[in-house]
Write an enzyme that holds these catalytic residues in place. Structure first.
Site, PDB file in Angstrom:
ATOM      1  N   TYR A 125     -80.953 -60.918 -90.997  1.00 29.14           N
ATOM      2  CA  TYR A 125     -81.043 -62.290 -91.490  1.00 29.14           C
ATOM      3  C   TYR A 125     -81.086 -63.229 -90.287  1.00 29.14           C
ATOM      4  CZ  TYR A 125     -79.764 -60.714 -96.202  1.00 29.14           C
ATOM      5  OH  TYR A 125     -79.744 -60.091 -97.434  1.00 29.14           O
TER       6      TYR A 125
ATOM      7  N   LYS B 155     -76.248 -60.279 -89.638  1.00 30.47           N
ATOM      8  CA  LYS B 155     -76.353 -61.694 -89.280  1.00 30.47           C
ATOM      9  C   LYS B 155     -77.159 -61.880 -87.998  1.00 30.47           C
ATOM     10  CE  LYS B 155     -74.981 -64.524 -91.310  1.00 30.47           C
ATOM     11  NZ  LYS B 155     -75.673 -65.212 -92.449  1.00 30.47           N
TER      12      LYS B 155
ATOM     13  N   LEU C 277     -83.395 -73.171-102.645  1.00 30.95           N
ATOM     14  CA  LEU C 277     -83.969 -72.345-101.586  1.00 30.95           C
ATOM     15  C   LEU C 277     -85.432 -72.690-101.392  1.00 30.95           C
ATOM     16  CD1 LEU C 277     -83.867 -69.860 -99.627  1.00 30.95           C
ATOM     17  CD2 LEU C 277     -84.596 -68.476-101.582  1.00 30.95           C
TER      18      LEU C 277
ATOM     19  N   ARG D 295     -69.602 -56.827 -92.707  1.00 36.96           N
ATOM     20  CA  ARG D 295     -70.714 -55.958 -93.074  1.00 36.96           C
ATOM     21  C   ARG D 295     -71.259 -55.228 -91.840  1.00 36.96           C
ATOM     22  NH1 ARG D 295     -74.248 -60.447 -96.119  1.00 36.96           N
ATOM     23  NH2 ARG D 295     -73.291 -61.673 -94.438  1.00 36.96           N
TER      24      ARG D 295
ATOM     25  N   GLU E 112     -84.750 -62.642 -94.968  1.00 36.17           N
ATOM     26  CA  GLU E 112     -84.869 -63.664 -96.012  1.00 36.17           C
ATOM     27  C   GLU E 112     -86.300 -64.098 -96.294  1.00 36.17           C
ATOM     28  OE1 GLU E 112     -84.211 -66.007 -92.181  1.00 36.17           O
ATOM     29  OE2 GLU E 112     -83.399 -64.183 -93.087  1.00 36.17           O
TER      30      GLU E 112
ATOM     31  N   HIS F  57     -82.522 -67.067 -90.674  1.00 37.23           N
ATOM     32  CA  HIS F  57     -82.386 -68.463 -91.129  1.00 37.23           C
ATOM     33  C   HIS F  57     -82.656 -69.438 -89.980  1.00 37.23           C
ATOM     34  CE1 HIS F  57     -80.866 -67.063 -94.983  1.00 37.23           C
ATOM     35  NE2 HIS F  57     -79.973 -66.342 -94.359  1.00 37.23           N
TER      36      HIS F  57
ATOM     37  N   ASP G 172     -76.602 -71.805 -95.296  1.00 42.72           N
ATOM     38  CA  ASP G 172     -77.258 -71.048 -94.224  1.00 42.72           C
ATOM     39  C   ASP G 172     -78.669 -71.557 -93.948  1.00 42.72           C
ATOM     40  OD1 ASP G 172     -78.375 -70.070 -96.543  1.00 42.72           O
ATOM     41  OD2 ASP G 172     -77.712 -68.004 -96.253  1.00 42.72           O
TER      42      ASP G 172
ATOM     43  N   ASP H 199     -83.066 -77.657-112.134  1.00 52.44           N
ATOM     44  CA  ASP H 199     -84.115 -77.112-111.277  1.00 52.44           C
ATOM     45  C   ASP H 199     -85.363 -77.971-111.451  1.00 52.44           C
ATOM     46  OD1 ASP H 199     -84.463 -74.072-109.866  1.00 52.44           O
ATOM     47  OD2 ASP H 199     -86.329 -75.128-110.334  1.00 52.44           O
TER      48      ASP H 199
END
Length: 367
Positions: free
Chosen positions: A94, A75, A240, A15, A118, A96, A270, A198
């Site tokens: 991103y 990234k 998440l 990407r 994120e 993380h 991640d 969930d």
């Protein structure tokens, strides 16, 4: 403002931070864009496409980092790139950080102003910059899992859709968010039996409204997870905690209780992964076996479908990139509380409460 777009150098990351169309929008707003040579080749956009959009081509990543006030990536900056970050520079990508304390320390030492895709929010608690990659990762998780179940790939030789006179495979999806719902949709399309788990009854109700009786839903108790995982051919981890580390919902004992040759695809990797047996892998070596179960834990799954992923990501991030470039980060964040939620690091301090908690630090709001 001068915006820099370096070539992504993480393993098998194809990407790029912005498409040529996104660059054209920035140039139309009066900004200068510097793109590292070859940055767009993974999406089929050569240097000429970026020049036509108004960008200037840099021959080396160091030049991009040295010249740009705002770095736009996909990234997190890799170790070699972090040495080029500087005090006051804006980084938008991103991150993380909860799963990467060393990256956090490096960003703090560089005194960079880092906003993470994120944790940028939207109305109703949405995560609009994470959503497009979550959709893609959710759909890809079934492609990867179905392949891993094939005998030649080390799996137990199960076709998720079954066959005439043969029952379909069982897919257990942990998490009913964007990743999980997209995983469930593809699993149903393949003809699998699907269980979605969930802790939120509202999320399970939404899943039931979307899929009806084609899926089973379970509240996420330890007993329910253990029972479902034990009978699964494929477990897809989709949990998440925005900005925080993923909870370990699947214990090693649960994994050991699965049928040998079953598969876990941990999309939450991640953020540290939601299985005790999970560890990050790459597209070069995407799987390993633990407790007799195949684990697929690639942290940048959407990088494999770079053209689709970059187009989707640019559509989501471009309005915020424009705001940062047009206004500067202080005013852009003051004007948009959702963008402000993306601020993770500033002036040597972690500013996001959930990220700080995961790292064992105290958050300090940006002044």
């Amino acid at each position: 403002m001068r915006i820099g777009i370096p070539r992504e150098i993480k393993n098998h990351e194809y990407r790029v931070g912005l498409t040529p169309a996104g660059v054209h929008e920035l140039v139309a707003h009066g900004h200068e864009v510097v793109v590292e040579t070859g940055a767009g080749l993974g999406i089929g956009a050569d240097d000429a496409a970026y020049v036509a959009a108004g960008a200037r081509i840099a021959t080396h990543a160091r030049q991009v980092f040295d010249e740009a006030a705002l770095i736009v990536k996909v990234k997190e900056p890799q170790p070699g790139e972090r040495a080029w970050l500087r005090d006051g520079q804006i980084l938008f990508t991103y991150l993380h950080l909860a799963a990467d304390p060393q990256l956090a320390r490096d960003l703090l030492a560089a005194r960079v102003t880092a906003l993470a895709y994120e944790t940028v929010t939207g109305p109703g608690g949405a995560l609009p910059l994470l959503a497009p990659m979550s959709e893609i990762a959710g759909r890809m998780s079934l492609q990867a899992g179905a392949h891993c179940l094939e005998k030649a790939a080390g799996g137990r030789g199960v076709l998720l859709g079954g066959a005439a006179g043969v029952e379909p495979g069982h897919v257990v999806v942990l998490g009913a968010g964007t990743v999980g719902l997209n995983a469930a949709e593809v699993a149903l399309g393949l003809g699998a039996r699907v269980t979605v788990i969930d802790r939120s009854i509202d999320a399970l109700r939404c899943a039931g409204d979307r899929f009806g009786r084609r899926i089973a839903t379970l509240h996420a108790s330890r007993e329910a997870i253990a029972r479902a995982v034990a009978g699964a051919d494929l477990v897809v981890g989709c949990v998440l905690v925005p900005g925080g580390a993923a909870p370990k919902l699947v214990t090693r004992a649960m994994v050991a209780g699965m049928t040998p040759g079953s598969v876990i695809v941990d999309v939450a990797i991640d953020q540290g992964g939601c299985c005790e047996t999970s560890r990050p892998t790459t597209h070069d070596a995407p799987t390993y076996v633990a407790e007799g179960v195949i684990h697929y834990c690639v942290a940048n799954m959407p990088g494999a479908v770079a053209r689709t992923a970059t187009q989707a990501l640019t559509a989501a991030t471009l309005p915020h990139v424009l705001a940062l470039a047009d206004k500067g980060w202080q005013r852009a964040c003051a004007d948009d509380r959702h963008l402000a939620a993306g601020l993770n690091v500033h002036d040597g301090h972690v500013t996001h409460a959930e990220v700080a908690r995961a790292l064992g630090l105290t958050a300090r709001p940006a002044g």
